[in-house]
Design a protein around this motif. Structure first.
Motif: not given
Length: 292
Positions: A52-59, A61-63, A68-70, A244-251
């Protein structure tokens, strides 16, 4: 006989099923597995460890938190305003008898126009020095706004563009819903002395509830998936300082920019889970509040 018909049907469906399997089902399964790649050798396509390292990283990750907020700000800014405006315009268009098809086509054109072409036009509209938006605002004594270069105004500019771009589709759907409402309801309301506003509240809105629910679902899903408008409006960036960063742009950035496929896949499934939960809530409310 039934066996032969089944075989014939399968043969007819096989090309479509093959395409769906290769380009839809396989990527979904592969991306789900990649989200659990904790140690992945891309060049040799070897997974050394799952976790679950990738999900922990997301948890942590301030970016990603900012993305998510945007995204939620964008959804809250686009969906309500878009639905209210499109319903208002649809009601006006529904009352027009002269050249009604022409006006409907005019409003639908932005939806079918290329996002890149639309964004290029809006980049000129939002231009700090020569844009028509600041030109009109100057009539009210408002100083020029740095729409595309300011962290404060980048998201509002994106919201305005997205509302304008999506109006056409919503208007067409609302027009279809309005035309299913019989004149009997309005005539009965007039006999009872109901004014125009009362007829709208007690006749139009209840009769349009299923249509509004559909538009609401589609608008939320599309807003959560916003990417093209950001990429084209800010020239391949996510706005100044990722405003204007969104989740899809983050992906997209993690996948194609950093080649971090595990984190990108994990972020994509986090977004899927968010949309899925919100959709379930909407369907629950639909069963309680909406009558077909």
């Amino acid at each position: 006989m039934k066996f032969k018909e089944s075989v014939k049907a399968i043969l007819y469906l096989f090309p479509a099923l093959l395409i769906i399997g290769v380009f839809v089902i396989y990527p979904i399964i592969k991306s789900l597995l990649m989200s659990f790649y904790a140690d992945y050798d891309f060049f040799n396509d070897v997974v050394h460890r799952y976790g679950f390292d990738n999900f922990i990283f997301l948890w942590n990750d301030p970016v990603f938190h900012k993305a998510l907020k945007n995204t939620f700000i964008f959804v809250l800014g686009v969906v309500p305003i878009s639905i209210i405006l499109s319903l208002w315009i649809a009601i006006m268009l529904n009352s027009i008898t002269l050249l009604n098809k022409f006006f409907r086509a005019i409003y639908f054109i932005p939806f079918v126009t290329s996002v890149v072409a639309v964004s290029i036009v809006w980049r000129w509209i939002f231009h700090s020095n020569y844009g028509i938006m600041n030109y009109f605002l100057s009539f009210f004594g408002i100083e020029p706004i740095q729409w595309l270069t300011s962290t404060e105004w980048a998201m509002p500019a994106l919201i305005i563009l997205s509302i304008w771009k999506g109006l056409g589709y919503n208007i067409i759907i609302f027009l279809a819903g309005l035309q299913t409402i019989g004149d009997t309801y309005y005539n009965a309301a007039r006999i009872d002395g109901a004014k125009r506003w009362n007829r709208f509240i007690h006749v139009t809105l209840p009769q349009l509830a299923p249509t509004t629910f559909f538009v609401f679902i589609i608008s939320i899903i599309n807003s959560f998936k916003v990417f093209d408008e950001i990429y084209a409006l800010f020239d391949g960036k996510a706005g100044p300082s990722n405003s204007a960063l969104t989740v899809v742009y983050y992906v997209f950035d993690k996948f194609y920019g950093e080649w971090n496929f595990g984190v990108a896949s994990a972020a994509a499934y986090v977004l899927f889970l968010i949309i899925f939960i919100i959709t379930l809530i909407q369907f629950y409310i639909n069963k309680k509040k909406i009558t077909y």
